[in-house]
Motif scaffolding. Sequence first.
Motif, PDB file in Angstrom:
ATOM      1  N   GLU A  89       0.842  -1.191   0.000  1.00  0.00           N
ATOM      2  CA  GLU A  89       0.000   0.000   0.000  1.00  0.00           C
ATOM      3  C   GLU A  89       0.877   1.242   0.000  1.00  0.00           C
ATOM      4  N   LYS A  90       0.521   2.219  -0.840  1.00  0.00           N
ATOM      5  CA  LYS A  90       1.158   3.524  -0.814  1.00  0.00           C
ATOM      6  C   LYS A  90       0.106   4.540  -0.366  1.00  0.00           C
ATOM      7  N   ARG A  91       0.548   5.441   0.499  1.00  0.00           N
ATOM      8  CA  ARG A  91      -0.416   6.304   1.165  1.00  0.00           C
ATOM      9  C   ARG A  91       0.085   7.742   1.189  1.00  0.00           C
ATOM     10  N   GLN A 146      -5.312   9.291   1.313  1.00  0.00           N
ATOM     11  CA  GLN A 146      -5.563   8.660   0.024  1.00  0.00           C
ATOM     12  C   GLN A 146      -4.667   7.447  -0.055  1.00  0.00           C
ATOM     13  N   ARG A 147      -5.247   6.284  -0.406  1.00  0.00           N
ATOM     14  CA  ARG A 147      -4.505   5.028  -0.345  1.00  0.00           C
ATOM     15  C   ARG A 147      -4.578   4.308  -1.688  1.00  0.00           C
ATOM     16  N   TRP A 148      -3.433   3.736  -2.093  1.00  0.00           N
ATOM     17  CA  TRP A 148      -3.345   2.949  -3.318  1.00  0.00           C
ATOM     18  C   TRP A 148      -2.817   1.557  -2.959  1.00  0.00           C
ATOM     19  N   SER A 202      -5.346  -4.324  -8.168  1.00  0.00           N
ATOM     20  CA  SER A 202      -5.057  -3.073  -7.484  1.00  0.00           C
ATOM     21  C   SER A 202      -6.366  -2.415  -7.056  1.00  0.00           C
ATOM     22  N   GLY A 203      -6.246  -1.348  -6.267  1.00  0.00           N
ATOM     23  CA  GLY A 203      -7.426  -0.628  -5.823  1.00  0.00           C
ATOM     24  C   GLY A 203      -7.031   0.666  -5.147  1.00  0.00           C
ATOM     25  N   THR A 204      -8.005   1.532  -4.928  1.00  0.00           N
ATOM     26  CA  THR A 204      -7.794   2.800  -4.232  1.00  0.00           C
ATOM     27  C   THR A 204      -8.860   2.942  -3.151  1.00  0.00           C
ATOM     28  N   ARG A 205      -8.543   3.737  -2.164  1.00  0.00           N
ATOM     29  CA  ARG A 205      -9.474   3.924  -1.057  1.00  0.00           C
ATOM     30  C   ARG A 205      -9.113   5.223  -0.344  1.00  0.00           C
ATOM     31  N   GLN A 206     -10.118   5.858   0.225  1.00  0.00           N
ATOM     32  CA  GLN A 206      -9.909   7.042   1.046  1.00  0.00           C
ATOM     33  C   GLN A 206     -10.275   6.719   2.492  1.00  0.00           C
TER      34      GLN A 206
END
Length: 265
Positions: free
Chosen positions: A111-113, A137-139, A147-151
């Motif tokens: 995860e990159k944040r 914000q998270r990748w 993959s995915g993204t999330r806040q």
Amino acid sequence: MKKFLPITVLISVLLAGHSRVALAQTPANPPQRWGSWLIGTALLPGSPENKWGGFAEVQARTDAVFWKYFYNELKAGISYDLDKTFTVMLAGGRYATSNYRALEDGPLNVEKRLWLQLVLNQYLDRLKIEHRYRIEQRWFAYRGDSSGTRQRLRYRLNAFLPLNNKTITDKTVFLSVYDEIFLNPDGPVFERNRVYGGAGYQFSKHVILQVGWVNQANYNLPVIQQGQFIPQITSAKNNVVVSVTYRIAHRKATSPTEHLPSQQD
């Protein structure tokens, strides 16, 4: 013999019923073993003469106490003191989760944040209180090329109490407790809760050691899988926390300033 038969049947029914109740009361998520968090931080706080600051941190986590390593964090950020009580920060990090049984296979998830943070401090005589607000914000990159993204939104209420001095300065023993909530706009809205309690010692203006306990509870939404309803699942884990902070002082800083020994995580 026949007169004992109804009693035998009744006892068998009661035992069978008791077994079913015991099975039904077995938690879906049995208590997990204790783990540990090991944290090392280099911190440059702002000063009245120079309001810019920053930090860099490395963290390792283990599934059992001090062994079965499976997780690490690498983080850094820059901060700016609006005044003595308000600080803003922009920071980012890399978070890798692995299988401790097969570390050679590489991370299961990376995860990159990136986050923006506001900290408000209150100095109530001996008691010190920190309010921390964070937008993340998270990748995510999972093994297998998905993959995915999330806040996420976070709020932490942290209290400090020095025991042998009125302020947290050199040679000060202090207590620290906090509760932090994690909110996910996409659900579950109440994603996580983290409770911490510990003690620390500030050896000098540079070195701080803290040892404590943290309980982290994660919450998942109820779902329907293959026609079966699965209720909300809560998984909680206790951890021993050992944190060492090396605080760097600005060269031009002349007036002593009390800084709260907050953990960056």
